[in-house]
Write a protein that holds these residues in place. Structure first.
Motif, PDB file in Angstrom:
ATOM      1  N   GLU A 174       0.859  -1.184   0.000  1.00 55.07           N
ATOM      2  CA  GLU A 174       0.000   0.000   0.000  1.00 55.07           C
ATOM      3  C   GLU A 174       0.890   1.227   0.000  1.00 55.07           C
ATOM      4  O   GLU A 174       1.870   1.295   0.751  1.00 55.07           O
ATOM      5  N   LYS A 263      -5.555  -5.899   2.450  1.00 50.75           N
ATOM      6  CA  LYS A 263      -5.406  -6.304   1.049  1.00 50.75           C
ATOM      7  C   LYS A 263      -4.779  -7.695   0.956  1.00 50.75           C
ATOM      8  O   LYS A 263      -5.196  -8.527   0.146  1.00 50.75           O
ATOM      9  N   ASP A 266      -7.211 -10.432   1.480  1.00 53.56           N
ATOM     10  CA  ASP A 266      -8.350 -10.415   0.558  1.00 53.56           C
ATOM     11  C   ASP A 266      -8.442 -11.700  -0.252  1.00 53.56           C
ATOM     12  O   ASP A 266      -7.459 -12.170  -0.768  1.00 53.56           O
TER      13      ASP A 266
END
Lengths: 266, 157
Positions: A174, A263, A266
């Motif tokens: 990120e 994330k 996920d």
């Protein structure tokens, strides 16, 4: 730009020989960090040794449980590699976030790592995955490679040939992208490979890329954003410039780490 | 000085240049192909974009000598010999995708690379996202985006 002599070797050995004969020379990969610095006359190499014709330095391969990327592989080619997207999309996203499309068409992984810009993205991925940097002389663990802002463990005449990334089951990046430069104001790479948990931060530290051991420790119980909820890192040692204060960067580290963890799960 | 040879817009060219000569300087000053512009000179604005072996790159951040043996396409290489515009150029004309025109050659070379990477059916979001490396200070991009969407479709015909 000051003038220089220009060389185009076709083997790593030739390139090393040229560097040895030109002590003030520099290697040229994609040129998207070095040439701008030379244009500003902040660097004055006597010779450029262009690696673009050297054989065997490009490509993305799955070798056992590692992804091996040639040092001269362009950012666009890593980002679009199907092999990589299949086994570790979190790593493919890193070069996909660098600069702009034209920069990604020229810039290379080896150049980015050797330069070790404190705001570059690849150093976070290398440290965040425990990569191995393979040179013409030896193998260097990422933990030992990045030694400070714009500085690495590379010795005189040493050339990065490949970078080997262990495939992590969970991995994500990120980045708070600086809107003008495309560099990471702060970027956080997280990964989990068996018991090995890593949280690596670029853009924030005044000494370059670093790991956040307190987060890693807290994530041992459960690799989830919840495990580091409410945690923060101190602002001491964070970069300060016109773009962000140390406090803001420290804050972003925690925010982006939680987003990256979400994330990765996920 | 060093000898350099490459193919520019289909023609073999050679030159004798200082190693520090940038590709954009070689194109503009040696070959007099002044359609490729220098805007920021710091690889941000995209006015200097050309294609090196079919892939878009910033010619202000590339040495001429790095392009030894390469095939270069500049904005001058797009129209047909008779002067008929390339569909992407025509779309910029039709949709008024420019005001002062300084960024336009780079925009068009970048647009063609967007088509190469993403195909002929482009949505607005993709175009805006992929124009990250081009700066226009006049238009507000709106008509550029429309032009690229239309130009991409026209190229498929």
């Amino acid at each position: 730009m000051y003038n220089f002599t220009f060389h185009r070797p076709t083997t790593v050995r030739q390139a090393a020989g040229l560097l040895a004969r030109n002590p003030d020379g520099k290697l040229l990969a994609g040129g998207h960090s070095l040439l701008p610095v030379m244009k500003q006359r902040l660097a004055q190499p006597s010779a450029l040794v262009d690696l673009s014709l050297v054989e065997g330095m490009t490509g993305v391969e799955l070798k056992g449980r590692s992804v091996v990327i040639g040092a001269m592989t362009r950012h666009a080619d890593v980002a679009n590699s199907q092999v990589l997207k299949d086994v570790m999309p979190g790593l493919a996203a890193v070069p996909g976030s660098i600069g702009d499309p034209q920069v990604r068409n020229r810039g290379t992984i080896g150049g980015s790592i050797a330069n070790n810009d404190p705001n570059a993205d690849y150093p976070a991925a290398c440290l965040g995955l425990g990569a191995t940097i393979i040179t013409n002389k030896r193998r260097i663990a990422a933990d030992d490679f990045f030694t400070g802002m714009f500085s690495t463990a590379l010795e005189e005449g040493e050339i990065i040939v490949k970078v080997s990334f262990p495939v992590a089951k969970k991995a994500a990046y990120e980045k708070f992208k600086h809107p003008a430069s495309g560099f990471a104001l702060v970027g956080v790479f997280v990964s989990k490979r068996g018991p090995d948990i890593r949280v690596a931060v670029t853009g924030a530290g005044s000494n370059g890329v670093f790991r956040v051991k307190s987060f890693e420790e807290a994530l041992k119980k459960r690799f989830s954003p919840k495990s580091i909820e409410g945690m923060s890192i101190p602002a001491t040692g964070m970069n300060a410039d016109i773009h962000a204060s140390p406090e803001y960067r420290a804050h972003l580290v925690a925010v982006l780490a939680r987003r990256a963890l979400a994330k990765a799960n996920d | 000085m060093a000898a350099v040879s490459m193919t520019v817009n289909g023609k073999a060219v050679t030159g004798d240049v200082e190693p520090r000569t940038l590709l954009v300087q070689f194109l503009r000053e040696n070959l007099r192909l002044t359609g490729t512009h220098v805007g920021c000179d710091t690889s941000q604005c995209g006015a200097c974009i050309v294609h090196i072996d079919g892939i878009a790159a910033k010619a202000c951040t590339t040495l001429a000598l790095q392009c030894e043996g390469a095939k270069i396409t500049t904005i001058e290489g797009l129209a047909e010999p008779g002067g008929k515009l390339h569909p992407m150029q025509e779309a910029f004309r039709e949709h008024h995708g420019l005001q002062c025109g300084y960024c336009t050659p780079g925009m068009i070379m970048s647009a063609l690379d967007i088509v190469r990477r993403n195909g002929n059916n482009l949505d607005e979001h993709t175009i805006r996202d992929q124009l990250d490396g081009n700066i226009c200070r006049c238009t507000g991009y709106h008509n550029i985006v429309k032009a690229i969407e239309a130009g991409a479709k026209a190229m498929a015909k």
